[in-house]
Design an enzyme around this catalytic site. Structure first.
Site, short mmCIF file in Angstrom:
data_model
loop_
_atom_site.label_atom_id
_atom_site.label_comp_id
_atom_site.label_asym_id
_atom_site.label_seq_id
_atom_site.Cartn_x
_atom_site.Cartn_y
_atom_site.Cartn_z
N CYS A 166 3.94 0.59 -4.41
CA CYS A 166 2.88 0.52 -3.41
C CYS A 166 2.29 -0.87 -3.56
O CYS A 166 3.02 -1.83 -3.82
CB CYS A 166 1.87 1.66 -3.58
SG CYS A 166 1.23 1.88 -5.26
N ALA A 167 1.00 -1.04 -3.39
CA ALA A 167 0.41 -2.38 -3.52
C ALA A 167 0.32 -2.80 -4.99
O ALA A 167 0.77 -3.88 -5.37
CB ALA A 167 -0.96 -2.43 -2.86
#
Length: 200
Positions: free
Chosen positions: A137-138
């Site tokens: 994800c981030a």
């Protein structure tokens, strides 16, 4: 840019073992106890870490470094930070990497559970075929971690606590409280309600 591909941490890397008893019949208390367990995890010092054989959790930077992906023989990528603006699949054109984009917000009111089965199937097929999977994800601590925990529960028959214990000593993860509640619901669905669960 660093990937950690050592699966078994050395004794120096391991936090002291502790025994935890978690009563999943009390959801509020269970969330609190699971968060305490998660906080005993390894500090994040790499962009990606192997948390299960051939299965990595990582951040956005790890997913964009095609050379490092090739060095670690990554064949499949799940992007839990996917959106129309941040598609992510273009970077893998010309490679043999298979891509699954999941649009998910790291918000406690977002229903990540609708993605559990699809992500678990993607990971499972890849690993069964001898592939190496990066779920990112981030930052690589909440959305991606939630999908990996769900995979371990759905396809490796681990309880939620066992899944957390399998992952946290290899990468520090902190799913948000809404995701933890959704994982508790999955655990209850898979294993029933009237039980206590332990992790050493």
């Amino acid at each position: 840019m660093s990937f950690s591909s050592k699966f078994r941490p050395s004794l120096n890397d391991q936090p002291p073992a502790r025994k935890v008893e978690i009563d999943l019949n009390s959801p509020g208390l269970a969330v609190f106890e699971l968060e305490r367990l998660l906080f005993t995890g390894k500090a994040i010092i790499n962009h990606a870490d192997e948390v299960w054989p051939r299965l990595y959790i990582g951040d956005q930077d790890s997913a964009m470094n095609v050379d490092q992906l090739a060095n670690h023989h990554v064949t499949h990528v799940i992007n839990a930070n996917h959106s129309k603006q941040r598609d992510g699949s273009e970077i893998y054109k010309g490679t043999n990497i298979k891509y699954l984009g999941i649009e998910a917000r790291d918000s406690s009111d977002f229903d990540m559970g609708v993605n559990f089965q699809r992500a678990a199937e993607f990971i499972h097929r890849a690993l069964q075929g001898g592939g190496v999977v990066l779920v990112h994800c981030a930052v690589g601590v909440s959305r991606s971690a939630t999908l990996v925990l769900a995979y371990l529960m759905l396809k490796q028959n681990l309880t939620l606590v066992d899944a957390i214990c399998a992952v946290k000593d290899n990468r520090g993860i902190i799913p948000n409280r809404g995701f933890i509640r959704q994982l508790i619901n999955l655990d209850t669905k898979l294993y029933g309600q009237l039980r206590k669960t332990f992790c050493t």
